[in-house]
Design a protein around this motif. Structure first.
Motif, PDB file in Angstrom:
ATOM      1  N   GLY A 186       3.274 -21.755 -17.893  1.00  0.00           N
ATOM      2  CA  GLY A 186       3.794 -22.375 -19.112  1.00  0.00           C
ATOM      3  C   GLY A 186       4.767 -23.499 -18.815  1.00  0.00           C
ATOM      4  N   LEU A 187       5.682 -23.269 -17.867  1.00  0.00           N
ATOM      5  CA  LEU A 187       6.641 -24.311 -17.496  1.00  0.00           C
ATOM      6  C   LEU A 187       5.926 -25.514 -16.878  1.00  0.00           C
ATOM      7  N   SER A 188       4.948 -25.252 -16.020  1.00  0.00           N
ATOM      8  CA  SER A 188       4.227 -26.343 -15.363  1.00  0.00           C
ATOM      9  C   SER A 188       3.456 -27.182 -16.368  1.00  0.00           C
ATOM     10  N   GLU A 189       2.898 -26.539 -17.382  1.00  0.00           N
ATOM     11  CA  GLU A 189       2.191 -27.284 -18.426  1.00  0.00           C
ATOM     12  C   GLU A 189       3.157 -28.068 -19.303  1.00  0.00           C
ATOM     13  N   MET A 190       4.327 -27.506 -19.536  1.00  0.00           N
ATOM     14  CA  MET A 190       5.322 -28.158 -20.373  1.00  0.00           C
ATOM     15  C   MET A 190       5.935 -29.371 -19.678  1.00  0.00           C
ATOM     16  N   PHE A 191       6.082 -29.266 -18.343  1.00  0.00           N
ATOM     17  CA  PHE A 191       6.725 -30.331 -17.564  1.00  0.00           C
ATOM     18  C   PHE A 191       5.816 -30.740 -16.401  1.00  0.00           C
ATOM     19  N   PRO A 192       4.743 -31.453 -16.659  1.00  0.00           N
ATOM     20  CA  PRO A 192       3.794 -31.802 -15.597  1.00  0.00           C
ATOM     21  C   PRO A 192       4.377 -32.728 -14.536  1.00  0.00           C
ATOM     22  N   ASP A 193       5.499 -33.391 -14.855  1.00  0.00           N
ATOM     23  CA  ASP A 193       6.123 -34.295 -13.897  1.00  0.00           C
ATOM     24  C   ASP A 193       7.147 -33.590 -13.008  1.00  0.00           C
ATOM     25  N   VAL A 194       7.316 -32.289 -13.188  1.00  0.00           N
ATOM     26  CA  VAL A 194       8.268 -31.517 -12.396  1.00  0.00           C
ATOM     27  C   VAL A 194       7.511 -30.443 -11.615  1.00  0.00           C
ATOM     28  N   THR A 195       7.724 -30.393 -10.301  1.00  0.00           N
ATOM     29  CA  THR A 195       7.119 -29.345  -9.485  1.00  0.00           C
ATOM     30  C   THR A 195       7.936 -28.068  -9.639  1.00  0.00           C
ATOM     31  N   VAL A 196       7.326 -27.057 -10.228  1.00  0.00           N
ATOM     32  CA  VAL A 196       8.001 -25.787 -10.468  1.00  0.00           C
ATOM     33  C   VAL A 196       7.646 -24.812  -9.346  1.00  0.00           C
ATOM     34  N   THR A 197       8.655 -24.322  -8.645  1.00  0.00           N
ATOM     35  CA  THR A 197       8.455 -23.354  -7.579  1.00  0.00           C
ATOM     36  C   THR A 197       8.549 -21.942  -8.137  1.00  0.00           C
ATOM     37  N   VAL A 198       7.533 -21.137  -7.839  1.00  0.00           N
ATOM     38  CA  VAL A 198       7.517 -19.735  -8.251  1.00  0.00           C
ATOM     39  C   VAL A 198       8.427 -18.932  -7.328  1.00  0.00           C
ATOM     40  N   SER A 199       9.259 -18.094  -7.899  1.00  0.00           N
ATOM     41  CA  SER A 199      10.169 -17.271  -7.103  1.00  0.00           C
ATOM     42  C   SER A 199      10.370 -15.934  -7.801  1.00  0.00           C
ATOM     43  N   GLY A 200      10.020 -14.861  -7.099  1.00  0.00           N
ATOM     44  CA  GLY A 200      10.241 -13.533  -7.638  1.00  0.00           C
ATOM     45  C   GLY A 200       8.969 -12.748  -7.844  1.00  0.00           C
ATOM     46  N   GLY A 201       8.889 -11.576  -7.211  1.00  0.00           N
ATOM     47  CA  GLY A 201       7.815 -10.644  -7.470  1.00  0.00           C
ATOM     48  C   GLY A 201       6.605 -10.713  -6.564  1.00  0.00           C
ATOM     49  N   ILE A 202       6.536 -11.693  -5.674  1.00  0.00           N
ATOM     50  CA  ILE A 202       5.354 -11.817  -4.815  1.00  0.00           C
ATOM     51  C   ILE A 202       5.209 -10.548  -3.972  1.00  0.00           C
ATOM     52  N   SER A 203       4.010  -9.950  -4.031  1.00  0.00           N
ATOM     53  CA  SER A 203       3.800  -8.670  -3.349  1.00  0.00           C
ATOM     54  C   SER A 203       2.674  -8.696  -2.334  1.00  0.00           C
ATOM     55  N   SER A 204       1.829  -9.732  -2.382  1.00  0.00           N
ATOM     56  CA  SER A 204       0.660  -9.768  -1.507  1.00  0.00           C
ATOM     57  C   SER A 204       0.110 -11.178  -1.424  1.00  0.00           C
ATOM     58  N   MET A 205      -0.782 -11.386  -0.483  1.00  0.00           N
ATOM     59  CA  MET A 205      -1.461 -12.674  -0.390  1.00  0.00           C
ATOM     60  C   MET A 205      -2.335 -12.911  -1.608  1.00  0.00           C
ATOM     61  N   ASP A 206      -2.819 -11.840  -2.236  1.00  0.00           N
ATOM     62  CA  ASP A 206      -3.609 -12.004  -3.457  1.00  0.00           C
ATOM     63  C   ASP A 206      -2.785 -12.687  -4.547  1.00  0.00           C
ATOM     64  N   ASP A 207      -1.498 -12.339  -4.652  1.00  0.00           N
ATOM     65  CA  ASP A 207      -0.616 -13.006  -5.621  1.00  0.00           C
ATOM     66  C   ASP A 207      -0.569 -14.503  -5.346  1.00  0.00           C
ATOM     67  N   ILE A 208      -0.418 -14.847  -4.084  1.00  0.00           N
ATOM     68  CA  ILE A 208      -0.313 -16.255  -3.707  1.00  0.00           C
ATOM     69  C   ILE A 208      -1.610 -16.996  -3.993  1.00  0.00           C
ATOM     70  N   MET A 209      -2.721 -16.386  -3.673  1.00  0.00           N
ATOM     71  CA  MET A 209      -4.017 -17.040  -3.914  1.00  0.00           C
ATOM     72  C   MET A 209      -4.268 -17.235  -5.417  1.00  0.00           C
ATOM     73  N   ARG A 210      -3.825 -16.278  -6.224  1.00  0.00           N
ATOM     74  CA  ARG A 210      -3.989 -16.435  -7.671  1.00  0.00           C
ATOM     75  C   ARG A 210      -3.141 -17.604  -8.178  1.00  0.00           C
ATOM     76  N   LEU A 211      -1.916 -17.715  -7.699  1.00  0.00           N
ATOM     77  CA  LEU A 211      -1.061 -18.833  -8.101  1.00  0.00           C
ATOM     78  C   LEU A 211      -1.680 -20.160  -7.673  1.00  0.00           C
ATOM     79  N   ASP A 212      -2.254 -20.174  -6.487  1.00  0.00           N
ATOM     80  CA  ASP A 212      -2.923 -21.373  -5.984  1.00  0.00           C
ATOM     81  C   ASP A 212      -4.092 -21.739  -6.898  1.00  0.00           C
ATOM     82  N   ASP A 213      -4.879 -20.747  -7.256  1.00  0.00           N
ATOM     83  CA  ASP A 213      -6.030 -20.991  -8.129  1.00  0.00           C
ATOM     84  C   ASP A 213      -5.598 -21.525  -9.498  1.00  0.00           C
TER      85      ASP A 213
END
Length: 243
Positions: A186-213
């Motif tokens: 939601g934040l990334s869509e609201m502010f496409p000119d700002v790179t939003v870094t995800v922080s908090g809750g990452i538990s596995s590589m699957d989480d990272i791959m989903r964020l990448d997708d």
């Protein structure tokens, strides 16, 4: 490819992890920050997220010697947060070897100063830190709350050139239950000119791959590495195969 940024949180010169930002729920790890940083860099990461938790709590940097020790290795860029609430603190962070500085409480409490940092040092070196609890940005090492949302805070500095924001979902931080995906998309869509870094809750590589997708650009990984849910070998393989 999403950029994986491993985290090093420091108290008393030692690596630690908190659960949901609670200083009373602390785990201390044996290795020194610079030793962990070297292993992270050997896995191929180019940036390390360093938080001076003593500094965040006290309001001024405390663990700059640890930052200097990491920087002296010359193996990765450092984004540093914790206690950066004045011009002198910012200068000391850069003098210690930080490549980027994260302003959280200062952005909430002293808008002119943080805006001045963006203009003076450039948005490529100054990162907004918006750490959110129950929808509102927390300050002072997550010990106090403000009335602002993450979107409010990001929007406040867009006119000053802001291009980078780290948003931590405090409820997820250190809990290994997965990230608040909708919040970040939601934040990334609201502010496409700002790179939003995800922080908090990452538990596995699957989480990272989903964020990448989903098209998110950066993710900070902390406790999952220290507790063995994600190995540096996995990160190295991910970087080498997707990069």
């Amino acid at each position: 490819m999403i950029e994986i940024i491993p985290a090093i949180d420091i108290i008393g010169g030692r690596c630690v992890r908190l659960s949901q930002g609670d200083y009373n729920r602390l785990t201390t790890y044996d290795s020194r920050p610079e030793e962990i940083a070297r292993r992270m860099a050997d896995a191929g990461v180019g940036r390390i997220h360093v938080v001076d938790l003593d500094g965040a709590k006290s309001g001024a940097p405390v663990n700059l010697r640890s930052v200097e020790a990491i920087a002296s290795l010359g193996v990765a860029e450092i984004e540093l947060g914790g206690g950066l609430k004045s011009d002198s603190a910012l200068r000391s962070a850069f003098d210690a070897g930080a490549t980027y500085a994260i302003g959280g409480s200062i952005a909430v409490k002293d808008q002119p100063t943080f805006a001045g940092w963006l203009r003076s040092f450039g948005p490529q070196r100054i990162i907004l830190g918006a750490d959110v609890r129950d929808g509102r940005v927390a300050t002072d090492g997550w010990l106090a709350d403000s009335p602002l949302t993450a979107a409010d805070l990001i929007d406040r500095f867009r006119a000053d050139g802001l291009t980078q924001a780290i948003c931590t979902d405090i409820a997820s931080d250190g809990m290994l239950k997965g990230p608040a995906t909708e919040f970040y998309t939601g934040l990334s869509e609201m502010f496409p000119d700002v790179t939003v870094t995800v922080s908090g809750g990452i538990s596995s590589m699957d989480d990272i791959m989903r964020l990448d997708d989903l098209g998110l650009k950066r993710v900070i990984v902390g406790k999952a590495i220290y507790e063995g849910h994600i190995t540096l070998k996995q990160i190295e393989h991910y970087i080498s195969t997707r990069g």
